[in-house]
Design an enzyme around this catalytic site. Structure first.
Site, PDB file in Angstrom:
ATOM      1  N   TYR A 173       0.835  -1.210   0.000  1.00 11.99           N
ATOM      2  CA  TYR A 173       0.000   0.000   0.000  1.00 11.99           C
ATOM      3  C   TYR A 173       0.873   1.264   0.000  1.00 11.99           C
ATOM      4  CZ  TYR A 173      -3.749   3.196   1.490  1.00 11.99           C
ATOM      5  OH  TYR A 173      -4.660   4.232   1.574  1.00 11.99           O
ATOM      6  N   LYS A 177       1.026   4.149  -2.946  1.00  5.21           N
ATOM      7  CA  LYS A 177       0.656   5.552  -2.755  1.00  5.21           C
ATOM      8  C   LYS A 177       1.818   6.501  -3.095  1.00  5.21           C
ATOM      9  CE  LYS A 177      -3.653   4.912  -1.634  1.00  5.21           C
ATOM     10  NZ  LYS A 177      -4.733   5.373  -2.542  1.00  5.21           N
TER      11      LYS A 177
END
Ligand code: NAD
Length: 269
Positions: A173, A177
């Site tokens: 994750y 990002k």
């Protein structure tokens, strides 16, 4: 125009991926309330009951006698399907004759110890959080460019693109990002000459289904997360409305390639 008129979304058309719930739905409601015609794109074939209640509210607000012309529509779309995403966005732009704002908010969050990440699971996350964001931005950028519209593309990144969340094993994750931050700057620089802007919003912890999945599993996690930012609490999803309205409206016409952090001060530490 007066300063408040700069924030109007009147006569604008907006698309929000991941607009079926959570942060995306709150942004969609804010845009509709400010006068935009808003299309929520999300995975389920039919919108949720929550979405239906929201649409009824928007209809009420913009119906006869209402001062605004906002509207909320739902369309099924899997942003990992490049051609389908391009086609869906093209159909909306053709129907409306324009596209002014696109918010790429669809995203997923999975955890795994960094030494254990399965390659297929890693790629699945990247496919939604990175490729899906690219496909969405392409779909919108193509329509804006073809129509000569100086539109605004907004990518939802995260504070996790800058920091690693203490104690959370979220390598995929976090990496995804960070990629979104660089993708946004790249889009901003390439499309700037056409007048198309691209910016990111980087939220801190927001109380939605995404974070609830982790909070429900660990009783003390809420206290731990609250202690990690200056304001000592999580954000409500509706606290992302103001920043999204700023970036989507004419209040931010010289703002491109920037990352707006909305994290209660977590990255200030
Ligand atoms: P959420 O899970 O409530 O909403 C995400 C939405 O994206 C869901 O409706 C889901 O169906 C949709 N989606 C997932 N995969 C999709 C696909 N392939 N195609 C289309 N739609 C898809 O989560 P949220 O908290 O509202 O998150 C929204 C965005 O904000 C995400 O990008 C997330 O990473 C980001 N974010 C959330 C937080 C937080 O604390 N909640 C913090 C920082 C960033």
């Amino acid at each position: 125009p007066t300063v408040l008129a700069l924030f109007s979304m009147h006569s604008k058309v907006a698309i929000i991926t991941g607009g079926g719930r959570g942060i995306g739905l709150e942004i969609a409601l804010a845009y509709a309330e400010a006068g935009a015609r808003v299309y929520c794109l999300d995975l389920p074939e039919k919108p949720s009951e929550e979405w239906g209640v929201c649409k009824a509210w928007v209809n009420d607000l913009s119906g006869e006698g209402g001062k605004r012309n906002g509207a909320l529509e739902y369309t099924q779309c899997d942003v990992t399907q490049q051609r389908a995403t391009w086609d869906i966005v093209a159909r909306i732009a053709e129907k409306e004759g324009r596209l002014d704002v696109c918010v790429a908010c669809a995203g997923i969050l999975r955890g795994s110890d960094v030494l254990e990440w399965d390659g297929d699971d890693w790629e699945k996350l990247m496919k939604v959080n990175v490729s899906g964001v690219l496909f969405t931005a392409q779909a919108a950028g193509r329509q804006m460019a073809a129509r000569g519209i100086k539109g605004s593309i907004i990518l939802i990144a995260s504070m996790s693109g800058r920091i690693t969340n203490p104690d959370m094993h979220w390598a995929a994750y976090n990496t995804s990002k960070s990629a979104v931050l660089q993708l946004s700057r790249s889009i901003a620089c390439e499309l700037g000459p056409k007048g198309i802007r691209c910016n990111t919003i980087s939220p801190g912890y927001v109380y939605t289904a995404m974070t609830k999945a982790f909070l429900d599993n660990e009783p003390n996690l809420m206290n731990k997360w609250c202690a990690q930012n200056a304001l000592g609490r999580l954000a409500n999803p509706d606290e992302m409305r103001g920043i999204a309205l700023f970036l989507g409206s004419d209040a931010s016409t010289f703002c491109t390639g920037s990352d707006l952090v909305v994290d209660g001060g977590q990255t200030a530490w």
